[in-house]
Design a protein around this motif. Structure first.
Motif, PDB file in Angstrom:
ATOM      1  N   ASN A  74      -2.281   3.870  27.047  1.00  0.00           N
ATOM      2  CA  ASN A  74      -2.653   4.348  25.705  1.00  0.00           C
ATOM      3  C   ASN A  74      -1.734   3.806  24.610  1.00  0.00           C
ATOM      4  N   PRO A  75      -1.565   2.482  24.551  1.00  0.00           N
ATOM      5  CA  PRO A  75      -0.575   1.937  23.614  1.00  0.00           C
ATOM      6  C   PRO A  75      -0.985   2.091  22.147  1.00  0.00           C
ATOM      7  N   LEU A  76       0.025   2.331  21.305  1.00  0.00           N
ATOM      8  CA  LEU A  76      -0.175   2.239  19.862  1.00  0.00           C
ATOM      9  C   LEU A  76      -0.200   0.764  19.476  1.00  0.00           C
ATOM     10  N   SER A  77      -1.060   0.410  18.531  1.00  0.00           N
ATOM     11  CA  SER A  77      -1.100  -0.976  18.067  1.00  0.00           C
ATOM     12  C   SER A  77      -0.049  -1.195  16.995  1.00  0.00           C
ATOM     13  N   ALA A  78       0.220  -2.473  16.696  1.00  0.00           N
ATOM     14  CA  ALA A  78       1.156  -2.783  15.612  1.00  0.00           C
ATOM     15  C   ALA A  78       0.644  -2.216  14.292  1.00  0.00           C
ATOM     16  N   ASP A  79      -0.685  -2.229  14.126  1.00  0.00           N
ATOM     17  CA  ASP A  79      -1.265  -1.682  12.906  1.00  0.00           C
ATOM     18  C   ASP A  79      -1.044  -0.169  12.819  1.00  0.00           C
ATOM     19  N   ASP A  80      -1.222   0.524  13.954  1.00  0.00           N
ATOM     20  CA  ASP A  80      -0.965   1.975  13.986  1.00  0.00           C
ATOM     21  C   ASP A  80       0.463   2.278  13.555  1.00  0.00           C
ATOM     22  N   ILE A  81       1.401   1.527  14.121  1.00  0.00           N
ATOM     23  CA  ILE A  81       2.820   1.785  13.852  1.00  0.00           C
ATOM     24  C   ILE A  81       3.176   1.442  12.415  1.00  0.00           C
ATOM     25  N   PHE A  82       2.631   0.306  11.941  1.00  0.00           N
ATOM     26  CA  PHE A  82       2.906  -0.099  10.565  1.00  0.00           C
ATOM     27  C   PHE A  82       2.473   0.986   9.582  1.00  0.00           C
ATOM     28  N   ASN A  83       1.317   1.589   9.804  1.00  0.00           N
ATOM     29  CA  ASN A  83       0.827   2.630   8.906  1.00  0.00           C
ATOM     30  C   ASN A  83       1.686   3.888   8.941  1.00  0.00           C
ATOM     31  N   LEU A  84       2.407   4.100  10.024  1.00  0.00           N
ATOM     32  CA  LEU A  84       3.297   5.253  10.133  1.00  0.00           C
ATOM     33  C   LEU A  84       4.635   5.028   9.436  1.00  0.00           C
ATOM     34  N   ILE A  85       5.110   3.779   9.442  1.00  0.00           N
ATOM     35  CA  ILE A  85       6.462   3.514   8.945  1.00  0.00           C
ATOM     36  C   ILE A  85       6.492   2.842   7.580  1.00  0.00           C
ATOM     37  N   LYS A  86       5.368   2.299   7.106  1.00  0.00           N
ATOM     38  CA  LYS A  86       5.376   1.553   5.844  1.00  0.00           C
ATOM     39  C   LYS A  86       5.735   2.478   4.670  1.00  0.00           C
ATOM     40  N   ASP A  87       6.364   1.884   3.688  1.00  0.00           N
ATOM     41  CA  ASP A  87       6.729   2.576   2.448  1.00  0.00           C
ATOM     42  C   ASP A  87       7.685   3.748   2.663  1.00  0.00           C
ATOM     43  N   PHE A  88       8.294   3.830   3.848  1.00  0.00           N
ATOM     44  CA  PHE A  88       9.247   4.912   4.155  1.00  0.00           C
ATOM     45  C   PHE A  88       8.594   6.289   3.964  1.00  0.00           C
ATOM     46  N   LYS A  89       7.262   6.331   4.141  1.00  0.00           N
ATOM     47  CA  LYS A  89       6.545   7.552   3.776  1.00  0.00           C
ATOM     48  C   LYS A  89       6.615   8.625   4.847  1.00  0.00           C
ATOM     49  N   TYR A  90       6.376   8.258   6.097  1.00  0.00           N
ATOM     50  CA  TYR A  90       6.305   9.274   7.144  1.00  0.00           C
ATOM     51  C   TYR A  90       7.466   9.188   8.138  1.00  0.00           C
ATOM     52  N   ILE A  91       7.569   8.069   8.836  1.00  0.00           N
ATOM     53  CA  ILE A  91       8.548   7.921   9.920  1.00  0.00           C
ATOM     54  C   ILE A  91       9.511   6.788   9.567  1.00  0.00           C
ATOM     55  N   VAL A  92      10.815   7.078   9.625  1.00  0.00           N
ATOM     56  CA  VAL A  92      11.823   6.103   9.187  1.00  0.00           C
ATOM     57  C   VAL A  92      12.873   5.912  10.282  1.00  0.00           C
ATOM     58  N   PRO A  93      12.819   4.801  11.058  1.00  0.00           N
ATOM     59  CA  PRO A  93      13.946   4.495  11.949  1.00  0.00           C
ATOM     60  C   PRO A  93      15.207   4.349  11.104  1.00  0.00           C
ATOM     61  N   GLN A  94      16.306   4.970  11.545  1.00  0.00           N
ATOM     62  CA  GLN A  94      17.503   5.028  10.706  1.00  0.00           C
ATOM     63  C   GLN A  94      18.563   4.014  11.094  1.00  0.00           C
ATOM     64  N   GLY A  95      19.116   3.349  10.098  1.00  0.00           N
ATOM     65  CA  GLY A  95      20.319   2.548  10.290  1.00  0.00           C
ATOM     66  C   GLY A  95      20.164   1.417  11.273  1.00  0.00           C
ATOM     67  N   SER A  96      20.846   1.505  12.396  1.00  0.00           N
ATOM     68  CA  SER A  96      20.881   0.422  13.381  1.00  0.00           C
ATOM     69  C   SER A  96      19.499   0.004  13.870  1.00  0.00           C
ATOM     70  N   PRO A  97      18.580   0.926  14.201  1.00  0.00           N
ATOM     71  CA  PRO A  97      17.234   0.482  14.582  1.00  0.00           C
ATOM     72  C   PRO A  97      16.530  -0.294  13.467  1.00  0.00           C
ATOM     73  N   MET A  98      16.684   0.140  12.222  1.00  0.00           N
ATOM     74  CA  MET A  98      16.014  -0.548  11.113  1.00  0.00           C
ATOM     75  C   MET A  98      16.556  -1.964  10.948  1.00  0.00           C
ATOM     76  N   ALA A  99      17.863  -2.095  11.048  1.00  0.00           N
ATOM     77  CA  ALA A  99      18.491  -3.407  10.860  1.00  0.00           C
ATOM     78  C   ALA A  99      18.299  -4.306  12.080  1.00  0.00           C
ATOM     79  N   GLY A 100      18.260  -3.713  13.279  1.00  0.00           N
ATOM     80  CA  GLY A 100      18.361  -4.520  14.494  1.00  0.00           C
ATOM     81  C   GLY A 100      17.083  -4.821  15.227  1.00  0.00           C
TER      82      GLY A 100
END
Length: 851
Positions: A74-100
């Motif tokens: 049941n994988p999430l697609s790149a599009d699914d994930i992008f819509n969750l994280i774009k614009d820092f609106k809903y889900i925000v990986p913090q610090g090291s994950p965002m940079a790395g």
């Protein structure tokens, strides 16, 4: 909708191209744009920039996470994930994950937090040096580190070496602190937490260590306090310290008055905001990983901000959910919290966190490969290699995650609920209880799809208080967990979200708003139309004063039909705040006991811990600080930090009576009360492409205060280039607040005044300037102040820029010939560096380094 998620283009952008595009992305929020560009945009070691805006970063992250998702059902697609994280609106990986994540140019870990330590009570020199090396190796890979010192034998203990007796804990605190300050992480210092048990006979020395001038400036310090000690404090009874701590057959035993030690902790925290307190029995008793203590998961310390207690060699990655984005129709009477969408996104967030563990394991393999390929001999590489193997084992076996939040303050305001009120605390509790239940449910479902963490054992966990609360709240979840296990050993935290909140443009973490509104000035260009000119300076430039609103306060204004572009008087601004849901809900307004109660209640639904600071006005008593600490313990908090406004100057006070007297003698040249008028030097400098200016008040040829900020831009101060001196004049505003004006004589002999320096600079610069000015006024040696400034752990890139400039401005006042402590020559590695006209000069090879 398809967002054409593809791999990042190899195209590069100039600094100006990326900044202008990012500034537009953040709707002209200069600080957010600079933070993202400096800290998170993909760039190589030559400084080439590969991402134009955060959208490119979100595409990079989405592609990598989708690659991991394809390994599972049941994988999430790149599009699914992008819509969750774009614009820092809903889900925000913090610090090291965002940079790395997806970064091919950096061999670094994705973990934000690490704890290290020795097995058992090893306190040999070899063991202590091993910890030092491990700490450095982690920091160079971008991680913050914590470790506990309770295993080190107390001062005066017999040792079987030429020293004959142990030096105790404090010298090693200084060693670890110095190592931290020496390690640069992409332009920032490492972050370190040192802890010790109150049961250790040297704990009093530990508590006092940072009060001595210039000591342990590279570490946060916290005391692990057990319930027996707290009961002894309440009952005003004795308490027995031991080494090894809590041993039935101690080598050292010492009885102390619990209240005497408690008062010292409280006094020091009141004076200098440290040490922090960790209520250790609460941490251990509530800890789910400690159910597996016999399998290597015994918690020994925390990360630098205290929100992730960890066992040795475990690590954690952080992710924040933006609570504000789940408020429908914010700031209206119809505002409501969208719990169905919130629950759906919690499930996705936990999947993403589990995917990041897989990406971290890949990163560790790259680090191990790099170690193997390094030319050093195997003996040199052994400690580093073993360190990463241990970390990989823990990450693979326990799969720990750190789901947290940001924008708690804005969420409540958007719902029309006052932060800190009974209603506010109750709603926050409901939100965090929901996060706990749904995150654990998501982890159980992941275990069903992907398998449980390797050592999961429901029998070991059955009596854990946190697990019992989950069972009572949702029995179906509990019995599903018995059947399928759980994917992750522990899941939840509430971390500070400094740069994250800048990019989400919300309040930080669990905290209330700092200020809903403040004022700045900008230059008016001659061709600008429909602008207001508040004053014209001596070179003919016009300036307009304007108000800066907290982003969500501005949104409240827009929802209520208030024109934010209007020229408001201070009275009108005060009235606006009173009408808003932010009234009586700033960090300095919130009732302290209410905040402690809120933290304790929410802590019941956070399996790790909470990073939160109780802000107090300068005039509170030490007794109040003690009462707050006691209340925090009784409320079930795992830790607490108190910051009294202006208290950081307390780091300059020595606990040694003789040194204190000597310090007093050295202050006799400085008046106790600040003179109304001070001679001032003007110092200009450049950081990257930015032009900065500093105004330095002088008494007896020594710096007494410093104010600094940007110059020659629309938000800064413009004075002629030839002005290098003048006067700083202290006066009062109409409302009685302090005001500092700069006055100089122009070429015609007339006096020109720049009014209100405090209003010319970013409020955050101003607050730190007051901190540094306080150290100057207390007579601390300038070279020590420069070291102190360099050691400040600051999350904001712009404040780090400010910090570098202040250090550079003050170096020119260090007496020629002063030895530079803890630094080595870049050319010949000699430690014989001295200050010469503000530059560091090597006495061995003659090379000089300025700035």
């Amino acid at each position: 909708m398809n967002h054409n998620v593809t791999k990042a283009s190899p195209k590069t952008y100039t600094q100006d191209q990326a900044f202008n595009a990012t500034l537009k992305y953040f709707k002209n929020d200069d600080l957010a744009a600079r933070v993202w560009l400096n800290k998170y945009a993909l760039k190589d070691s030559q400084g080439n920039i590969y991402e134009l805006t955060p959208n490119d970063m979100h595409l990079r992250i989405a592609n990598e996470l989708a690659r991991v998702e394809k390994k599972y059902a049941n994988p999430l697609s790149a599009d699914d994930i992008f819509n969750l994280i774009k614009d820092f609106k809903y889900i925000v990986p913090q610090g090291s994950p965002m940079a790395g994540i997806g970064n091919p140019f950096q061999i670094a870990s994705l973990s934000n937090c690490f704890v290290i330590g020795n097995d058992g009570n090893s306190d040999s020199y070899g063991g202590i040096m091993k910890i030092d090396q491990e700490q450095v190796q982690l920091m160079k890979r971008r991680g913050g580190v914590g470790h506990d010192l309770s295993h080190i034998r107390p001062k005066g203990s017999m040792v079987k070496n030429s020293a004959l007796t142990s030096t105790g804990i404090v010298p090693f605190m200084e060693r670890y602190s110095n190592s931290t300050r020496e390690v640069a992480q992409d332009g920032r210092r490492g972050a370190l937490m040192l802890s010790v048990s109150i049961n250790h006979p040297d704990s009093e020395d530990f508590i006092d260590a940072k009060l001595e001038q210039g000591k342990v400036t590279g570490a946060n310090v916290s005391v692990r306090i057990d319930d027996d000690f707290m009961r002894a404090v309440k009952g005003d009874t004795d308490y027995t310290q031991k080494y090894p701590i809590f041993s039935d057959n101690p080598k050292v035993s010492k009885t102390v008055k619990a209240n005497d030690l408690w008062k010292k902790i409280v006094h020091n925290a009141w004076k200098s905001a440290e040490p922090g307190i960790l209520f250790w029995d609460t941490i251990i008793n509530e800890s789910v990983p400690d159910c597996y203590a016999d399998l290597g998961y015994k918690t020994v310390s925390t990360n630098p901000c205290g929100e992730i207690p960890l066992c040795p060699y475990d690590s954690c990655r952080l992710l924040a959910i933006n609570l504000f984005s789940y408020v429908d129709k914010p700031f209206t009477k119809e505002a409501s919290f969208n719990f169905p969408l919130f629950k759906k996104h919690i499930v996705a967030a936990q999947r993403i966190m589990d995917d990041i563990i897989d990406l971290e394991l890949e990163k560790i393999d790259v680090i191990l490969q790099k170690i193997d390929e390094d030319p050093e001999i195997d003996e040199v590489k052994a400690t580093e290699r073993t360190l990463w193997i241990n970390i990989k084992r823990k990450a693979e076996e326990g799969r720990r995650t750190g789901i947290g939040i940001t924008a708690e303050g804005d969420m409540l305001a958007a719902l029309g609920i006052q932060y800190g009120s009974e209603e506010g605390n109750a709603f926050s509790l409901e939100v965090h209880k929901t996060i706990a239940i749904e995150t654990y449910r998501a982890s159980v479902h992941l275990a069903k799809e992907r398998g449980p963490f390797a050592i999961f054992d429901a029998e070991l966990e059955k009596n854990n208080p946190f697990i019992q609360r989950l069972k009572e709240a949702d029995s179906k979840l509990y019995y599903e967990m018995l059947e399928y296990g759980r994917r992750n050993i522990a899941l939840l935290t509430i971390a500070p979200t400094g740069t994250t909140s800048l990019m989400t443009q919300t309040t930080s973490g669990i905290e209330p708003v700092f200020l809903p509104v403040y004022k700045r000035r900008r230059k008016v260009n001659p061709n600008d139309k429909d602008v207001r000119v508040d004053f014209v300076d001596e070179v003919g430039d016009s300036w307009e004063e304007y108000v800066v609103f907290h982003h969500r306060f501005k949104q409240w204004m827009e929802v209520n039909g208030i024109d934010s572009s209007k020229n408001f008087s201070q009275e009108e601004l005060d009235d606006l705040v009173k009408q808003s849901p932010y009234y009586k809900a700033t960090s300095n307004d919130v009732d302290w006991l209410s905040k402690v109660s809120m933290q304790g209640a929410i802590q019941k639904w956070v399996d790790h811990s909470i990073s939160v600071t109780i802000n107090l006005p300068n005039d509170v008593s030490e007794d109040l600080v003690g009462d707050l600490y006691l209340k925090a313990w009784e409320a079930g908090c795992k830790g607490v930090t108190v910051y009294r406004d202006g208290s950081r100057s307390g780091v300059l006070i020595s606990n040694d009576d003789k040194k204190e007297e000597k310090c007093k003698d050295s202050l006799t040249s400085f008046p106790v009360k600040r003179p109304q008028v001070l001679q001032a030097d003007v110092v200009r400098f450049q950081n990257n492409k930015e032009k900065w200016i500093a105004f330095i008040g002088i008494i007896d040829d020594k710096p007494y205060e410093i104010f600094t900020g940007l110059t020659d831009d629309e938000d800064g101060i413009l004075i002629p280039r030839w002005v290098n001196s003048g006067l700083i004049i202290k006066s009062r505003t109409d409302k009685g607040a302090s005001r500092y004006d700069f006055q100089y004589e122009n070429k015609r002999g007339y006096k020109t005044t720049i009014e209100g320096l405090s209003h010319k600079f970013n409020p955050e610069y101003w607050n730190y300037a007051k901190l540094i000015s306080s150290t100057l006024r207390h007579g601390m040696p300038i070279d020590n102040i420069v070291d102190l400034i360099n050691s400040l752990q600051l999350d904001s890139e712009s404040i780090n820029t400010w910090k570098n400039g202040v250090g550079r401005a003050l170096k020119r006042y260090v007496a020629d010939g002063t030895q530079a402590k803890g630094q080595t020559c870049d050319s010949c590695k000699s430690d014989k560096l001295i200050y010469q006209e503000g530059c560091l000069t090597c006495k061995d090879c003659g090379s000089s380094k300025c700035g």
